[in-house]
Design an enzyme around this catalytic site. Structure first.
Site, PDB file in Angstrom:
ATOM      1  N   LYS A 267       0.845  -1.212   0.000  1.00  0.00           N
ATOM      2  CA  LYS A 267       0.000   0.000   0.000  1.00  0.00           C
ATOM      3  C   LYS A 267       0.872   1.251   0.000  1.00  0.00           C
ATOM      4  CE  LYS A 267      -3.359   2.471   2.949  1.00  0.00           C
ATOM      5  NZ  LYS A 267      -4.296   2.391   4.102  1.00  0.00           N
ATOM      6  N   ASP A 272      -2.901   9.984   3.744  1.00  0.00           N
ATOM      7  CA  ASP A 272      -4.298   9.557   3.897  1.00  0.00           C
ATOM      8  C   ASP A 272      -5.013  10.498   4.861  1.00  0.00           C
ATOM      9  OD1 ASP A 272      -6.704   8.267   4.132  1.00  0.00           O
ATOM     10  OD2 ASP A 272      -5.925   6.575   5.314  1.00  0.00           O
ATOM     11  N   LYS A 279     -10.595  12.245   8.422  1.00  0.00           N
ATOM     12  CA  LYS A 279     -10.133  11.803   9.736  1.00  0.00           C
ATOM     13  C   LYS A 279     -10.121  12.971  10.720  1.00  0.00           C
ATOM     14  CE  LYS A 279      -6.860   8.243   8.144  1.00  0.00           C
ATOM     15  NZ  LYS A 279      -7.490   7.090   8.803  1.00  0.00           N
ATOM     16  N   ASP A 290       1.415   6.226   5.600  1.00  0.00           N
ATOM     17  CA  ASP A 290       0.476   5.241   5.067  1.00  0.00           C
ATOM     18  C   ASP A 290       0.990   4.563   3.789  1.00  0.00           C
ATOM     19  OD1 ASP A 290      -1.908   3.920   5.624  1.00  0.00           O
ATOM     20  OD2 ASP A 290      -3.160   5.318   4.494  1.00  0.00           O
ATOM     21  N   ASP A 349     -12.457   6.705   3.703  1.00  0.00           N
ATOM     22  CA  ASP A 349     -11.242   6.450   4.493  1.00  0.00           C
ATOM     23  C   ASP A 349     -10.827   4.968   4.430  1.00  0.00           C
ATOM     24  OD1 ASP A 349      -9.101   7.051   6.062  1.00  0.00           O
ATOM     25  OD2 ASP A 349     -10.221   7.172   7.945  1.00  0.00           O
ATOM     26  N   GLU A 351      -9.663   3.438   1.993  1.00  0.00           N
ATOM     27  CA  GLU A 351      -9.130   3.607   0.634  1.00  0.00           C
ATOM     28  C   GLU A 351      -8.039   2.589   0.311  1.00  0.00           C
ATOM     29  OE1 GLU A 351      -7.966   5.089   3.208  1.00  0.00           O
ATOM     30  OE2 GLU A 351      -5.835   4.706   2.910  1.00  0.00           O
ATOM     31  N   ARG A 353      -7.773  -0.602   0.801  1.00  0.00           N
ATOM     32  CA  ARG A 353      -8.270  -1.841   0.172  1.00  0.00           C
ATOM     33  C   ARG A 353      -8.678  -1.606  -1.279  1.00  0.00           C
ATOM     34  NH1 ARG A 353     -12.723  -2.415   4.755  1.00  0.00           N
ATOM     35  NH2 ARG A 353     -11.038  -1.309   5.821  1.00  0.00           N
TER      36      ARG A 353
END
Ligand code: BES
Ligand code: MN
Ligand code: ZN
Length: 501
Positions: A267, A272, A279, A290, A349, A351, A353
């Site tokens: 990833k 993020d 968030k 991230d 959020d 995101e 996956r």
């Protein structure tokens, strides 16, 4: 920092500081220390008998030798109880000793590997170098003031009495250095803020890795190619940002031609924010990390190439930002993934996956032997297992076992969570094939269940590193912040790869 292996005797070696290990609750000094202690007129024994130093794990005491031996200082280093010692404790103890030495602004130190343990010196050497190298890591490129006050060690010498053992210890030191260099490369990337490390910057780092290595090839897919292919899950996530997404592909060709590669998917969210499902601002800065999974894949390719391992590996890193811009994807949107399956976005959020879904599908083009993904995927994994543990899920028992074995040896703790059929029900959508959030319950597992829909039939394992990628609290040889988790685990796995194939 330079690591050197030299034939010689510790008692005759001139250095700023000589490490002398000692086990807790042992009256007797280690063999090498007995000889040193004689030369020092019993000084070491006196410090121990006086109770100033007990040999407790990570305990340090510095003694001046006043010319009795060529080493200027002896650094007594506690290894804890003999019965408890393992490579992880050695890494920690040597890290703490090296940190102490550096804090005294000493530039060079030496040690032997004579710990009175029946473990091959090559194994001990790797542990010692890892502890020292990784424990001394500091991230300083953005500090401009008082740079002269930054303390740095310059040289570490391993002293070995038996001439015959020197070459193999040298080789072990080289291996450990190579791996640690990759880990620190990952820590640097993860520590670098998002304004300085965009998806394009990450792609350039991958290009630089390939440019320096004959067996590494790089390919970067841009927006145009992603659109043609139909990577709409990845494109959806990136749509709220001005920074274009990249799919970074690094191929390492170290194995036989035509041998199916190990596919590593990482990833690569360079930031993020959560997107429209934004968030809370507290600790949002940490979401520059991230991309730790993607960086770990890049570091692994670097290391396996530098170690010239006889395997084929392909690394795939979907890289993007997740921001709430005017073109951002929204809750309720339905995205058609590269696999053709549709995804209802319930939470922007979730995101990671989404971008992994397209990268996992793309990995199928390589007809890989196995697919392993690594991602800072869910806060739920931290709630389930804590900050120090990697969540492991997957479809292939043999692969999972091999990952557990590798993780045991590098002490990158993994713990398996179940992926039972019931969990798959939680990500079914009313209007699309799947939804990208299964709600709060079993959040780490439903994320993995979602990923499994995009893997095809390949043996697959998923590593959720949301906890250990970024540490709030330092560990003996992992400073607080970016840990570089995953690299050592993957390299260990790939070093043993053909033995289990
Ligand atoms: N990158 C985060 C997960 C994360 C959280 C990593 C904290 C490291 C520390 C991920 O993209 C995320 O936001 N996951 C959500 C998923 C949820 C909306 C279904 C989460 O875990 O809250
Ligand atoms: Mn997120
Ligand atoms: Zn994320």
């Amino acid at each position: 920092m330079e690591f050197i292996v030299k034939e010689g005797k510790a008692a005759e070696f001139a250095t700023e500081a000589l490490i002398v290990p000692h086990f807790e609750e042992e009256k007797q000094l280690l063999e090498g220390a007995i000889y040193l202690d004689e030369k020092l007129g019993g000084l070491i024994k006196e410090v121990i008998d006086g109770g100033d130093f007990e040999g407790k794990l990570n305990q340090i005491a510095v003694i001046y030798t006043r010319g009795a031996i060529p080493a200027k200082r002896v650094v007594l280093t506690g290894l804890g109880k003999r019965g408890d010692v393992d490579m992880e404790k050695l890494r920690g103890a040597f890290s703490k000793a090296a940190q102490q030495i550096r804090s005294l602004n000493i530039k060079k130190f030496a040690t032997t590997l004579d710990f009175g343990l029946s473990i091959p010196k090559t194994v001990l050497a790797e542990a010692v170098i890892e502890g020292v190298y990784l424990g001394l890591y500091q991230f300083t490129p953005f500090k401009t003031l008082e740079r002269d006050k930054i303390k740095e060690l310059k040289e570490v010498v391993i002293i070995e009495e038996r001439k015959k053992a020197v070459p193999e210890i040298k080789a072990a030191v080289k291996t450990a250095e190579t791996i640690c260099c990759a880990v620190c490369f990952v820590r640097d990337l993860v520590s670098t803020p998002a304004n300085e490390l965009t998806p394009s910057d990450l792609a350039r780092e991958a290009e630089a890795i390939a440019a320096k290595r004959k067996k590494v090839h790089v390919k970067i897919l841009d927006v145009k190619e992603m659109k043609e292919l139909g990577m709409n899950a990845l494109l959806g996530v990136s749509s709220g940002s001005c920074q274009p997404p990249k799919l970074i592909i690094l191929e390492y060709r170290g194995g036989k031609r035509g041998q199916p590669p190990v596919a590593l998917v990482g990833k690569g969210l360079t930031f993020d924010s959560g997107g429209i499902s934004i968030k809370p601002s507290e600790k949002m800065d940490e979401m520059k990390s991230d991309m730790a999974g993607g960086a770990a894949v890049m570091g692994t390719i670097m290391a396996v190439s530098d170690l010239n391992l006889p395997v084929n590996v392909v690394g795939l890193i979907p890289a993007t930002e997740n921001l709430p811009g005017g073109k951002a994807y929204k809750p309720g949107d339905i995205l058609k993934s590269l696999s053709g399956q549709t995804i209802e976005v319930l939470n922007t959020d979730a995101e990671g996956r989404l971008i992994l879904a397209d990268a996992l599908t793309y990995a199928g083009r390589y007809k890989p032997a196995v697919i392993i993904d690594i991602a800072t995927l869910t806060g739920a994994c931290i709630i389930a297992l804590g900050e120090n543990v990697i969540g492991l899920m997957g479809t292939d028992d043999k692969l999972k076992e091999r990952i557990k074995t590798a993780a045991e040896s590098t002490n990158e703790r993994v713990w398996e969570l179940p992926l039972w059929e019931e969990y798959h029900d939680l990500i079914k959508s009313d209007v699309a094939d799947f939804k990208n959030s299964g709600g709060r319950a079993a959040g780490a597992i439903t994320a993995a269940a979602f990923l499994s829909k995009f893997v095809g039939d390949y043996p697959w394992a998923h590593l959720d590193i949301a906890g250990p990628a970024w540490l709030g609290k330092e560990k003996p040889y992992i400073p607080k912040g970016a840990s570089g988790v995953g690299v050592r685990l993957f390299v260990r796995l790939l070093r043993e790869w053909d033995k289990g194939a």
